[in-house]
Structure formats: C-alpha cells, structure tokens
Design a protein around this motif. Structure first.
Motif, PDB file in Angstrom:
ATOM      1  N   ASP A   1       2.078   1.675   6.724  1.00  8.81           N
ATOM      2  CA  ASP A   1       2.955   0.661   6.140  1.00  8.81           C
ATOM      3  C   ASP A   1       3.042   0.877   4.635  1.00  8.81           C
ATOM      4  OD1 ASP A   1       3.534  -0.719   8.495  1.00  8.81           O
ATOM      5  OD2 ASP A   1       1.662  -1.841   8.395  1.00  8.81           O
ATOM      6  N   VAL A   2       4.246   0.936   4.127  1.00  5.58           N
ATOM      7  CA  VAL A   2       4.474   1.040   2.689  1.00  5.58           C
ATOM      8  C   VAL A   2       5.100  -0.273   2.236  1.00  5.58           C
ATOM      9  CG1 VAL A   2       5.577   2.323   0.831  1.00  5.58           C
ATOM     10  CG2 VAL A   2       4.866   3.520   2.898  1.00  5.58           C
ATOM     11  N   HIS A   3       4.400  -0.991   1.358  1.00  2.00           N
ATOM     12  CA  HIS A   3       4.872  -2.300   0.930  1.00  2.00           C
ATOM     13  C   HIS A   3       5.433  -2.280  -0.489  1.00  2.00           C
ATOM     14  CE1 HIS A   3       3.112  -4.084   4.501  1.00  2.00           C
ATOM     15  NE2 HIS A   3       1.967  -3.489   4.228  1.00  2.00           N
ATOM     16  N   SER A   4       5.278  -1.156  -1.180  1.00  2.00           N
ATOM     17  CA  SER A   4       5.717  -1.063  -2.560  1.00  2.00           C
ATOM     18  C   SER A   4       7.123  -0.468  -2.640  1.00  2.00           C
ATOM     19  CB  SER A   4       4.746  -0.189  -3.371  1.00  2.00           C
ATOM     20  OG  SER A   4       5.316   0.171  -4.614  1.00  2.00           O
ATOM     21  N   VAL A   5       8.033  -1.183  -3.284  1.00  2.00           N
ATOM     22  CA  VAL A   5       9.384  -0.682  -3.472  1.00  2.00           C
ATOM     23  C   VAL A   5       9.364   0.586  -4.320  1.00  2.00           C
ATOM     24  CG1 VAL A   5      11.634  -1.188  -4.513  1.00  2.00           C
ATOM     25  CG2 VAL A   5      10.433  -2.958  -3.200  1.00  2.00           C
ATOM     26  N   LYS A   6       8.518   0.602  -5.339  1.00  2.00           N
ATOM     27  CA  LYS A   6       8.452   1.767  -6.229  1.00  2.00           C
ATOM     28  C   LYS A   6       8.004   3.016  -5.472  1.00  2.00           C
ATOM     29  CE  LYS A   6       6.604   3.286 -10.682  1.00  2.00           C
ATOM     30  NZ  LYS A   6       5.781   2.915 -11.864  1.00  2.00           N
ATOM     31  N   GLU A   7       6.993   2.877  -4.597  1.00  2.00           N
ATOM     32  CA  GLU A   7       6.528   4.034  -3.835  1.00  2.00           C
ATOM     33  C   GLU A   7       7.609   4.529  -2.877  1.00  2.00           C
ATOM     34  OE1 GLU A   7       2.878   3.034  -1.929  1.00  2.00           O
ATOM     35  OE2 GLU A   7       1.663   3.389  -3.718  1.00  2.00           O
TER      36      GLU A   7
END
Length: 387
Positions: free
Chosen positions: A25-31
């Motif tokens: 799960d990727v929760h960071s918009v920047k990443e």
C-alpha cells in the motif's frame, strides 16, 4: 514504502506489480508521483493513483489522473478498463455531450479486437455505450470470495476489469471431473439468458486474486435491451445460448500466442435452422492455437454478411491447393468492416472449439515454424500478391 528513486530497475518493476495487486500500500501522494515519473505510460498505475487521490478527496487531481488512465488504457486497446476509468472521472465532473462523443469515437477507433469486452463496447453506438456505462456497478473481491455457486439464481452479468477467477462447471456425467476454466481481465461471465425467464448459474465462480468487476443486474439489462435492441444482439453473439451444461456460456479471452502467418482459408458456414452450407474464402491476418483472424474475400456481399456470421463456421487452412489442416470449428467472436461502402472488406475473429489431440498438434506445428520459414512464406506471399 520509502525512498523510491526515479530510475526503473527490476526491483522497482517488482514493486509496481505488488502495488497494483495490493500487496504493498502506498499512501503518500509524493511517492506515487515519483513512481509515475519512472513509469509515465502505465495506465494501471495512473488508475491506482487516481483512486488514492479520490480517497483523499483531492478531486481535481483525481479527475486528471482518471482522465490520463482512461487515455493510456485506450492506447493499449483496453476498452473496458478505459471505460471504468472514464466512469470514475465523470462521476467527479459530469461530461459535456462533446466530451462523451469524443470518447466514444476513440473507443470505436482504438478499441477493436477479439476480446469479449472489446467486441462489445467497440461496436456500440454512442447512446448504447452511455446506456451501459450508466448501469455498470463496480464490485471488488478478495482472494477466495465466491461470486456465485452452481444452482443458485442468476441475477447479473459480470465484466472482469482486473484480477483472476476460476469458473468450475460440474459435468453432466457423474464419473467425469469438473471443468475448471481460468478467467481474467476482459472476460465476461454470468448465465443471464434468456432475459425474460428465470435462469440458474451453471458454474461456481471464485476469485483467486484481488479482483475488480463491473456488473449489470438482469432486470436493468433487460430494460436497457428493450430500449436498445442491438445491445442484446451483441451480447447474444458473444454468448453461446445453446451451449451444453458442461460448457461455459461465454467466449473466453484468447490468451495463446499469435503468429502472423499468411495462408489461404476456406470457411464453410452452416445454418442451424436449415443445414444449408456456404463456403467463403479468405486469408489469415493472425493465427494461434486458440483462434484466427480472417480477412474475407471481397465477393462476400454486405447484404448477407450479418446472417452469414451467425452461422457455425468450419475452417480449412490451405497452402496453395494443398490442405494443411481441416475440420476446425469455432464461433465468430467479432467482425469489422473496412474500405469503401460499395466494395467493403470484412474481417472476422473466430475462436476455435476444443479440438482432437492430433489436430491441436498439427495446428501448433503450423503456428510455430521457424522465423526463417516465416520470412520465406512472407516473401513468397508478397511475390504472389505483386504478380
């Protein structure tokens, strides 16, 4: 997940796959934006990013991401996935009629192919496409979730957007093992015909991965077909209404390797009603052990092509006057008409029925000749065409 560098490498490719299958799960918009810098043409990644933005209520950014995903999917010929992304985009901001017509034109132009969902949506007119889009309901499943069991009432037709499922058809003879069929993106399932009568599910369908589906309930589809009869015609053409109980009711996506081998084809169409036969000649555009794309000769009249393609085809593959393989039966999965109205060219996709072992071996051998032999065939073919 931290510190993704903007250079593509095998480890990052593996990470992308795990992100798309919900293992990471990727929760960071920047990443996520960093990932998109590395993989700017991945439609599934843009769709995942759009879902993340929508979940964070960043509606303007989500709108742009869904729009981008829909365009990239369509460039890859993934019509169903593009339509679902477009539905999500338009759920944020209602489109103008101009935008709707533009999208429909792109679907018609880019969406042709022999996958069931491609065949259906690329042949709908604008009003028919919008009617189906407005009625699609999204469904998400986890591995092991059952969609339905054999014997229960059939209430919906399903289109697979992503993920994998198994469809298990019990055999009519008790001593035979059940038939298990792998289903994946762009397949259709659901035993909904006849629409006017109650019908039962003939198989058990279970998710084997994380799955996204869209579905239409039988009463809603019936109402849409009443208003737009061509929707029913296209769906019935894709389904096998007269299929025995131990066969699946829908054509399955052809996932076998395709080979661009030129060959003459003789197609015999047999009428189910009268038993009358008509032979049409053509040439292959591509061929695999699962099906074939045939360009029919121009002497096939436009006036009878629709009736002809509803009949059962039997194919013979020829090399000059020599029969290479005969007795290949199947079903017409899709058709396309190109060229001038006065002299059209008809292209059809045919999926093969299960075949005898010796026929399958011969067809595989014909498909998998060496590259040098393929080059020789193409050179000979070009010479014959020019002369």
């Amino acid at each position: 997940m931290n510190g993704i560098e903007p250079q593509a490498n095998p480890d990052q490719e593996s990470i992308i796959e795990q992100i798309l299958t919900d293992q990471i799960d990727v929760h960071s918009v920047k990443e996520f934006e960093t990932l998109l810098d590395v993989f700017p043409d991945n439609p599934a990644l843009y769709r995942k990013f759009a879902d993340l933005l929508a979940g964070k209520n960043l509606v303007d950014a989500a709108l742009l991401a869904y729009h981008k995903a829909a365009a990239l999917y369509l460039d890859d010929g993934m019509v169903l996935q593009s339509i679902v992304a477009k539905i999500l985009e338009w759920s944020i901001v209602k489109p103008s009629h101009r935008e709707g017509h533009d999208f429909h034109s792109q679907v018609r132009r880019k969406g042709g192919g022999d996958m069931p969902s491609q065949v259906l949506f690329s042949q709908l007119n604008y009003e028919e496409m919008v009617a189906l889009m407005l009625r699609l309901t999204r469904v998400r499943l986890a591995p092991g979730e059952v969609v339905y069991d054999a014997g229960q009432e059939s209430t919906d037709i399903y289109f697979i957007v992503s993920g994998e499922l198994t469809e298990t058809l019990p055999q009519s003879a008790g001593d035979l093992p059940a038939t298990v069929i792998a289903l994946a993106e762009n397949d259709i399932f659901g035993d909904i015909f006849p629409l006017e009568e109650e019908s039962l599910c003939l198989a058990r369908v279970v998710a084997t991965s994380n799955v996204e589906l869209v579905k239409i309930s039988k009463p809603v589809l019936k109402a849409a077909c009443y208003r737009y009869p061509r929707i029913r015609d296209l769906l019935e053409r894709l389904s096998r209404i007269r299929t025995p109980q131990d066969k699946r009711a829908w054509q399955t996506v052809r996932r076998s390797c395709r080979y661009c081998l030129p060959a003459d084809i003789s197609v015999e169409f047999t009428s189910d009603d009268t038993g009358s036969k008509r032979v049409v000649h053509g040439t292959t555009r591509d061929l695999s052990t699962g099906g074939i794309c045939v360009v029919l000769k121009n002497d096939t009249a436009r006036s009878d092509i629709d009736a002809l393609l509803k009949q059962k085809p039997t194919l013979t593959i020829l090399e000059g006057n020599r029969t290479v393989i005969d007795g290949l039966t199947g079903n017409v999965a899709w058709r396309k008409t190109v060229g001038r109205t006065t002299r059209p060219t008809h292209i059809v996709g045919i999926t093969f029925d299960p075949m005898a072992e010796e026929t399958a071996i011969a067809l595989n051998a014909f498909c998998t000749i060496s590259n040098d032999e393929q080059d020789m065939i193409w050179n000979l073919w070009n010479h014959l065409v020019r002369h």
